[in-house]
Design a protein around this motif. Structure first.
Motif, PDB file in Angstrom:
ATOM      1  N   GLY A 204     -10.875  -1.132   2.148  1.00  0.00           N
ATOM      2  CA  GLY A 204     -11.092  -0.739   3.532  1.00  0.00           C
ATOM      3  C   GLY A 204     -12.813  -1.636   3.665  1.00  0.00           C
ATOM      4  N   ARG A 205     -13.338  -1.925   2.777  1.00  0.00           N
ATOM      5  CA  ARG A 205     -14.552  -2.867   2.946  1.00  0.00           C
ATOM      6  C   ARG A 205     -14.455  -4.479   3.513  1.00  0.00           C
ATOM      7  N   GLY A 206     -13.538  -4.258   3.601  1.00  0.00           N
ATOM      8  CA  GLY A 206     -12.557  -6.102   3.571  1.00  0.00           C
ATOM      9  C   GLY A 206     -12.889  -7.009   2.375  1.00  0.00           C
ATOM     10  N   GLN A 207     -12.811  -6.328   1.218  1.00  0.00           N
ATOM     11  CA  GLN A 207     -13.091  -7.256   0.223  1.00  0.00           C
ATOM     12  C   GLN A 207     -12.073  -7.302  -0.315  1.00  0.00           C
ATOM     13  N   PRO A 208     -11.410  -8.724  -0.874  1.00  0.00           N
ATOM     14  CA  PRO A 208     -10.099  -9.303  -1.457  1.00  0.00           C
ATOM     15  C   PRO A 208      -9.967  -8.287  -2.911  1.00  0.00           C
ATOM     16  N   VAL A 209      -8.349  -8.085  -3.072  1.00  0.00           N
ATOM     17  CA  VAL A 209      -7.793  -7.229  -3.804  1.00  0.00           C
ATOM     18  C   VAL A 209      -6.447  -8.346  -4.552  1.00  0.00           C
ATOM     19  N   THR A 210      -6.778  -8.969  -6.003  1.00  0.00           N
ATOM     20  CA  THR A 210      -6.397  -9.506  -6.256  1.00  0.00           C
ATOM     21  C   THR A 210      -5.711  -8.910  -7.588  1.00  0.00           C
ATOM     22  N   GLU A 211      -5.769  -8.016  -8.135  1.00  0.00           N
ATOM     23  CA  GLU A 211      -4.887  -7.749  -8.851  1.00  0.00           C
ATOM     24  C   GLU A 211      -3.300  -6.985  -8.309  1.00  0.00           C
ATOM     25  N   GLY A 212      -2.431  -7.242  -8.823  1.00  0.00           N
ATOM     26  CA  GLY A 212      -0.652  -7.108  -8.519  1.00  0.00           C
ATOM     27  C   GLY A 212      -0.667  -5.381  -8.382  1.00  0.00           C
ATOM     28  N   ALA A 213      -1.002  -4.904  -9.358  1.00  0.00           N
ATOM     29  CA  ALA A 213      -0.665  -3.517  -9.079  1.00  0.00           C
ATOM     30  C   ALA A 213      -1.524  -2.324  -7.880  1.00  0.00           C
ATOM     31  N   ALA A 214      -3.049  -3.575  -7.935  1.00  0.00           N
ATOM     32  CA  ALA A 214      -4.058  -2.470  -7.141  1.00  0.00           C
ATOM     33  C   ALA A 214      -3.649  -2.749  -5.982  1.00  0.00           C
ATOM     34  N   ALA A 215      -2.857  -4.368  -5.596  1.00  0.00           N
ATOM     35  CA  ALA A 215      -2.716  -4.695  -3.713  1.00  0.00           C
ATOM     36  C   ALA A 215      -1.633  -3.896  -3.500  1.00  0.00           C
ATOM     37  N   VAL A 216      -0.756  -3.785  -4.260  1.00  0.00           N
ATOM     38  CA  VAL A 216       0.315  -2.693  -3.641  1.00  0.00           C
ATOM     39  C   VAL A 216       0.302  -2.029  -3.547  1.00  0.00           C
ATOM     40  N   ALA A 217      -1.009  -1.006  -4.647  1.00  0.00           N
ATOM     41  CA  ALA A 217      -0.886   0.345  -4.251  1.00  0.00           C
ATOM     42  C   ALA A 217      -2.153   1.013  -2.623  1.00  0.00           C
ATOM     43  N   GLN A 218      -3.034  -0.731  -2.286  1.00  0.00           N
ATOM     44  CA  GLN A 218      -3.796  -1.362  -1.279  1.00  0.00           C
ATOM     45  C   GLN A 218      -2.540  -1.413   0.433  1.00  0.00           C
ATOM     46  N   ILE A 219      -1.817  -1.623  -0.077  1.00  0.00           N
ATOM     47  CA  ILE A 219      -1.004  -2.223   1.140  1.00  0.00           C
ATOM     48  C   ILE A 219      -0.520  -0.245   1.562  1.00  0.00           C
TER      49      ILE A 219
END
Length: 362
Positions: A204-219
Motif C-alpha cells: 500500500g506504500r508502493g514498495q515491492p513485495v518479492t516473497e511468493g506467499a506474501a505477494a499472493v496475499a498482497q493480491i
C-alpha cells in the motif's frame, strides 16, 4: 513431476466430467487449458482447477451452460455465456467472429455473463489459423491493479491478445496482461518457491513485495497494494499501462454490458456469477488486400526482424510468439512441469470428486 500432455488432458477431462460438464464443453475447455500449459503459461492451465472448484462449490458457475447469440447485427454480435466457464463461450464467440469476417471482412463479437476464459492468446491463434487477424480483450474477476497514484487495487489484469497470419513464417502472436505480470503468474511462481521480481507486486506504500506467499496475499487478501500496471510501479511511468487496462476493460466488458468488479462486489453474493465480459475481433486480410498479399508482406517484415544483428550472438532476435512456440515444443517432448504444491492440489480435487489421479510422468 513432468506430466505427459495426454495425462494432463485426461485429468482435466475427468475432473470436468465429474463436476457435470457436458463432454463437448469439457473437451473445448481442456483443449484451451492444455495448450496453455504446453506454451508455458502455467498460470492459466491445469492450475486453474482449484479456482474453478471453488466457483463450482459456491454455485457461481454453471458448467452445463451453452453460449448463445443474444443480439445479431451481421458483422457484429453479442453472446450470452450463460454464467458458464469462459472457455466455451470465448471459443464460440471467436469462431463466430471468424465466420463473420469471412463473410463481411470483419467480425466483432462481445460476450457477457461469462467467467475466466484461460489464456487470451489461444483465441487469437484460432483466428490466425483460419487466415484472420485476431484481437481479444477481456474483463476480469479480481481487483488487482493499482491505478496511477493509487494505494488500493481497482482494475484487474485485463488481458490483450493479438495474432496475425504470415505466409511461410509462424503467426505473430502477442498475449499480455496489462499488469506487469498476471495475478495467477504470481501464484504460479509462489507454488514453485520462486521469488517475485521487484516491480510486479507492491504494497500500500508502493514498495515491492518479492516473497511468493506474501505477494499472493498482497493480491488476493489485502485491501491495499497489488499488481503494478505494465511498465513498472504505479506512477506516471506506467500510466500508459493503466490506460491499456482501461481500453481492455471498455472493449472486453463495458461494450457487452458485463460487470466492472469494484461496482459488482458491492452487492455480489458468494453464489452470484462474476458476469465477466470478453471481446473478440477478427479481420479478413483478403477484404483489404489481394489474396495472399498481407501474408507475404508480414513474412518480409518478420524476416527483417529475424535478421537484426543480436546484441548477444547466443541469443537470437525474437518475434512475438517465439518463446511460447519453443516452450510448446519442449514440453510436448519432455512433459509439463507439475510442482509438488500443484500436484497436491490436484490430488485433493480428485479425492473430493471421487475420481482417479491420472497425471503421469511423460
Amino acid at each position: 513431476m513432468r506430466a505427459s500432455a495426454d495425462s494432463v488432458r485426461a485429468q482435466i477431462l475427468a475432473i470436468l466430467a465429474a463436476w457435470g460438464m457436458p463432454e463437448d464443453l469439457a473437451a473445448q475447455t481442456a483443449e484451451v487449458m492444455l495448450d496453455t500449459d504446453l506454451a508455458g503459461v502455467d498460470s492459466h492451465g491445469i492450475g486453474m482447477l482449484t479456482s474453478y472448484e471453488g466457483m463450482r462449490r459456491a454455485g457461481q458457475v454453471k458448467l452445463d451452460a451453452r453460449p448463445r447469440i443474444e443480439r445479431d447485427g451481421g458483422a457484429v454480435a453479442l453472446v450470452d455465456g450463460g454464467a458458464g466457464l469462459g472457455h466455451p463461450a470465448a471459443a464460440f464467440a471467436m469462431r463466430l467472429a471468424i465466420q463473420r469476417a469471412k463473410q463481411f471482412g470483419v467480425g466483432a463479437v462481445a460476450v457477457r455473463n461469462s467467467h475466466h476464459f484461460g489464456a487470451a492468446g489461444w483465441y487469437v491463434k484460432l483466428a490466425a489459423a483460419e487466415g484472420c487477424v485476431g484481437l481479444v480483450t477481456s474483463g476480469t474477476r479480481t481487483m488487482a491493479m493499482v491505478p496511477t497514484h493509487g494505494a488500493v487495487p481497482v482494475l484487474g489484469t485485463n488481458p490483450i491478445a493479438f495474432a496475425a497470419p504470415a505466409a511461410s513464417q509462424p503467426p505473430v502472436v502477442l498475449d499480455m496482461a496489462t499488469t506487469t505480470a498476471a495475478a495467477n503468474k504470481v501464484r504460479a511462481r509462489a507454488l514453485r518457491n520462486k521469488p517475485i521480481p521487484a516491480g510486479w507486486v507492491v504494497d500500500g506504500r508502493g514498495q515491492p513485495v518479492t516473497e511468493g506467499a506474501a505477494a499472493v496475499a498482497q493480491i488476493f487478501e489485502k485491501p491495499e497494494g497489488g499488481l503494478s500496471p505494465v511498465g513498472g510501479t504505479p506512477d506516471m511511468a506506467s500510466h500508459k499501462g493503466y490506460g491499456l487496462a482501461m481500453m481492455a476493460h471498455i472493449l472486453g466488458a463495458t461494450l457487452s454490458g458485463a460487470s466492472f468488479s469494484p461496482i459488482r462486489v458491492r452487492t455480489q453474493r458468494p453464489e452470484d456469477p462474476d458476469d465477466i465480459g470478453h471481446f473478440m475481433l477478427a479481420l479478413n486480410p483478403a477484404a483489404f488486400r489481394p489474396e495472399g498479399a498481407f501474408e507475404q508482406d508480414l513474412d518480409a517484415a518478420v524476416a527483417v526482424l529475424r535478421a537484426t544483428p543480436p546484441a548477444d550472438p547466443a541469443l537470437p532476435v525474437l518475434v512475438p510468439g517465439d518463446p511460447e512456440r519453443a516452450e510448446h515444443a519442449e514440453r510436448s517432448a519432455q512433459g509439463i512441469p507439475i510442482p509438488a504444491g500443484l500436484e497436491a492440489q490436484i490430488r485433493g480435487i480428485c479425492e473430493r470428486a471421487g475420481i482417479a489421479f491420472l497425471l503421469a510422468e511423460a
